[in-house]
Design an enzyme around this catalytic site. Structure first.
Site, PDB file in Angstrom:
ATOM      1  CG  ASP A 132      15.198  39.079  81.239  1.00  0.00           C
ATOM      2  OD1 ASP A 132      14.527  40.134  81.244  1.00  0.00           O
ATOM      3  OD2 ASP A 132      16.347  38.996  81.724  1.00  0.00           O
ATOM      4  CE  LYS A 134      15.777  41.167  84.614  1.00  0.00           C
ATOM      5  NZ  LYS A 134      16.374  42.173  83.743  1.00  0.00           N
ATOM      6  CG  ASN A 137      12.079  39.440  85.121  1.00  0.00           C
ATOM      7  OD1 ASN A 137      11.647  40.568  85.365  1.00  0.00           O
ATOM      8  ND2 ASN A 137      12.777  39.146  84.043  1.00  0.00           N
TER       9      ASN A 137
END
Ligand SMILES: O=C(Nc1ccc2c(c1)CCNCC2)c1ccc(-c2cn[nH]c2)cc1OCc1ccccc1
Length: 340
Positions: A132, A134, A137
């Site tokens: 995840d 991105k 993050n």
């Protein structure tokens, strides 16, 4: 201010700085050392069937000790809540940093991107995939060092990083073609694609694939076509192209990425592939703790290494170590004595 009994005497809670789906993040002070921390508070009711994600994230973060992965200091579980005490990243989200500067220069992008590659290379070397990746993050600490967060989706396939995953997860904008097609995929390969999207965002200030309608977004991702603004150097264009390959087998690997000319330009060495996961024993920190709790430094160390590394002693050890690495004095407030 809501009082959580579980934190009494350990942490002083301050303002809420972020709230996501099932978690909110509050600033706090670790009472024993006076150090700032972030506490991610999740209530088990609203977590619902996302509960396993928390366990996954805790398990991953306990294992992952890396300068560009946000450190987990302590986990406190009560009947109703989880509290994850995490490294303080006062620089906020990398995303906001890009937006306020419109876009980053090639040099600044390279500084940040090398840190991301280093963190992901480390993750993959231990058989993890983030899945995840991105800009939201990726946080920055007070020295603008980059910290990866949110390992709630990270996977450690039982038979190693090269075994196929199936669950579709993460946000479509950064998701690789094979992931949105629901095909079997390799975590390491989808992470490379997401890092390609991240690098594009750093250098351009906008996303390679973006659309309000999800079908158009998917169509763009599956086409693998994106604009190449005039300011992109040919070397950066080549690297982005190598990462945003539709066919995962044609995509650059993390090892090739660590040595890519764009990555090493201006630096003496390629990005290192580290396996450092063990605690560093530090005698100054141990003697500071020993002075407070009266136990021998060697006993404190033995217990620390044997523990599951998510208790208040671990948090105190790691926060004192951070203070030492920043050249600050090592002190523990006597009031914390009873919590050792
Ligand atoms: O320390 C964290 N955040 C954070 C701390 C201080 C400040 C800011 C931000 C920016 C806002 N101005 C005040 C300064 C912080 C640390 C860890 C995690 C975290 C680790 N796994 N999951 C979450 C999340 C954190 O935050 C979320 C956030 C809130 C506002 C914006 C940007 C980021």
């Amino acid at each position: 201010m809501v009082r959580y009994a579980a934190l009494k005497g350990l942490y002083d809670l301050e303002k809420t700085i972020g709230s996501g789906g099932f978690a909110k993040v509050k600033l706090a002070t670790h009472i024993a050392t006076g150090e700032k921390v972030a506490i991610k508070i999740m209530d088990k009711i609203s977590l619902g069937d996302d509960l396993p994600r928390v366990k996954l994230e805790v398990q991953a973060l306990k294992t992952l000790l890396h300068q560009h992965i946000c450190r987990l200091y302590q986990v406190i579980e009560t009947d109703s809540h989880y509290f994850m005490v995490i490294e303080y990243c006062s620089g906020g989200e990398l995303f906001d940093h890009i937006v306020e500067k419109n876009r980053l220069s090639e040099t600044e992008s390279r500084k940040f991107f090398r840190q991301i590659v280093s963190a992901v290379a480390y993750l993959h070397s231990l058989g993890y995939a983030h899945r995840d990746l991105k800009p939201e993050n990726v946080l920055l600490d007070r020295e603008e060092n980059l910290k990866l967060i949110d390992f709630g989706l990270c996977a450690k396939p039982k038979n190693g990083i090269d075994s196929h995953l199936q669950t579709s997860c993460g946000s479509p904008t950064y998701a690789a073609p094979e992931l949105i097609l629901g095909k079997k995929y390799l975590g390491s390969e989808v992470d490379i694609w997401s890092m390609g999207v991240l690098l594009y965002a750093l250098l351009c200030g906008f996303l390679p694939f973006d659309d309000n309608s999800i079908e158009n977004l998917y169509r763009k991702i599956l086409s693998g076509k994106y604009d190449e603004p005039s300011w992109l150097s040919s070397s950066s264009k080549r690297l982005i192209r190598a990462m945003l390959q539709i066919d995962p087998k044609k995509r650059i690997t993390i090892q090739e990425l660590c040595n890519h000319p764009w990555i090493t330009a201006g630096f003496l060495n390629p990005v290192s592939f580290v396996h450092k996961t063990n605690f560093e024993k530090d005698d100054d920190v141990l003697s500071t703790m020993s002075a407070i709790c009266g136990e021998h430094a060697s006993d404190i160390w033995r217990k620390l290494v044997k523990s599951d590394r998510t208790d208040y002693r671990t948090a105190t050890y790691l926060l004192l170590l951070d203070r030492k690495l920043r050249g600050l004095s090592l002190r523990i407030s006597p009031s914390a004595k009873s919590h050792f």
